[in-house]
Design an enzyme around this catalytic site. Structure first.
Site, PDB file in Angstrom:
ATOM      1  NE  ARG A 240      -1.713  -1.978   3.405  1.00 15.94           N
ATOM      2  CZ  ARG A 240      -1.195  -1.320   4.431  1.00 15.94           C
ATOM      3  NH1 ARG A 240      -1.515  -0.059   4.651  1.00 15.94           N
ATOM      4  NH2 ARG A 240      -0.350  -1.910   5.244  1.00 15.94           N
TER       5      ARG A 240
ATOM      6  NE  ARG B 147       8.889  -2.363  11.702  1.00 15.73           N
ATOM      7  CZ  ARG B 147       7.972  -1.448  11.443  1.00 15.73           C
ATOM      8  NH1 ARG B 147       8.262  -0.455  10.602  1.00 15.73           N
ATOM      9  NH2 ARG B 147       6.781  -1.506  11.984  1.00 15.73           N
TER      10      ARG B 147
ATOM     11  CD  GLU C 297      13.425   2.239  15.347  1.00 13.73           C
ATOM     12  OE1 GLU C 297      12.256   2.365  15.802  1.00 13.73           O
ATOM     13  OE2 GLU C 297      13.677   2.245  14.137  1.00 13.73           O
TER      14      GLU C 297
ATOM     15  CG  HIS D  84      10.429   4.367  13.490  1.00 13.38           C
ATOM     16  ND1 HIS D  84      10.557   3.071  13.912  1.00 13.38           N
ATOM     17  CD2 HIS D  84       9.448   4.355  12.552  1.00 13.38           C
ATOM     18  CE1 HIS D  84       9.682   2.297  13.269  1.00 13.38           C
ATOM     19  NE2 HIS D  84       8.994   3.068  12.436  1.00 13.38           N
TER      20      HIS D  84
END
Length: 321
Positions: free
Chosen positions: A154, A236, A265, A285
């Site tokens: 998407r 990722r 993270e 992020h």
């Protein structure tokens, strides 16, 4: 229900319209980040439900064993940070809407922002101006260049449209089913994985992190890229073989990288090699971190809490719980 919201670092959720969905629940918002099991167990022992902001906190078996009252974990998107089997054994229901019907426009927008910022040297040019040095160098245009998309879900579909608007050739490589969707959309597909790495001036990764895609981008793949090429990763970090990107960048192929995701993270190590490279643009992020995106996401998350409280849970990941 007693509901704990974790990792809302800027205390944003209570300012969104969807927060009203939690009226009637006893809600506590934690604005810091804690991963230590002992500290989390002490903090969360009395709560019935946890709201997670994506993958900021890992929920593993040692923690779950210390949370006797926990009955529900509610979040949105994928859940590699949750030990679902342990949740099932403990009778903890995990609810997560994977939003298969809607792309993350905010992530697609950030992807394009990183492409423009990296190729037009926007951070360097802005810093030069602030330092009184005027222009800092010469950037690159996008028109006529090749935008490679590794993965065609998407978000990649939206990014492809941005490439069209900027006059780029869009080239797709993905698993067979996704390649079929790309061709149905009239997209050009690469004949091989090697070809998309070799031909792309900008290569953007758009894959889910699952066992089959972990380290799917190897050092060999990266070294096939042009010395002028830009690699973009807003998906990722673990899609790339550990250490491969740093080695490839030091070797000059690709010449540039723009990254929103990291293996660890939050990344607080200012000596991390990716943060020290002049040819790498890094953001913390923030692909999904917009007020509009959060309103969309947490309306779902809070609906899941209310449905569970009403005895009719939705978006259940582990029905055996």
């Amino acid at each position: 229900m007693k509901v704990a919201i974790l990792d809302d670092w800027f205390d944003t959720l209570r300012t969104l319209p969807c927060f009203e969905k939690l009226t009637g629940h006893e809600v506590t918002v934690f604005t810091d980040h804690v991963q230590d099991t002992e500290a989390l167990a002490e903090r969360l022992a009395d709560f019935d439900a946890l709201v997670l902001i994506r993958e900021r906190t890992e929920i593993r078996a040692p923690l779950l064993e210390r949370l006797p009252n926990l009955r529900l974990i509610s979040q949105r998107s994928s859940y590699p940070h949750i030990d679902v089997d342990a949740c099932t054994r403990r009778g903890v229901t995990v609810c997560s809407n994977l939003h298969t019907d809607s792309p993350s426009f905010s992530t697609a927008e950030l992807t394009w922002a990183l492409i423009l910022a990296a190729l037009r040297q926007i951070p360097q040019q802005a810093a030069s101006l602030r330092a009184g040095d005027w222009q800092a160098g010469v950037g690159h245009s996008l028109r006529g260049k090749t935008l490679g998309l590794y993965g065609y879900g998407r978000i990649a579909h939206v990014v492809a449209g941005y490439g069209d608007a900027f006059g780029m050739r869009v080239l797709v490589w993905a698993r067979p089913e996704s390649l079929g969707r790309a061709r149905a959309d009239g997209r050009e597909t690469a004949p091989t994985k090697d070809a998309v790495f070799a031909e792309s001036d900008v290569l953007s990764l758009h894959l889910r992190l699952v066992p089959a895609t972990r380290a799917i981008v190897t050092e060999r793949d990266l070294t096939r890229m042009k010395p002028t090429a830009l690699l973009v990763n807003t998906s990722r970090a673990e899609l790339i073989e550990p250490g491969a990107l740093v080695r490839a960048l030091r070797g000059g192929r690709p010449g540039l990288a723009a990254l929103d995701v990291f293996e660890q993270e939050p990344l607080r190590d200012t000596t991390h090699p990716l943060l020290a490279m002049d040819n790498v643009l890094c953001t913390p992020h923030i692909g999904y971190v917009t007020r509009e995106e959060w309103e969309l996401q947490f309306a779902d998350v809070f609906d899941q809490i209310n449905a569970f409280a009403a005895g009719a849970p939705i978006n259940v990941v582990n029905p055996d719980a």
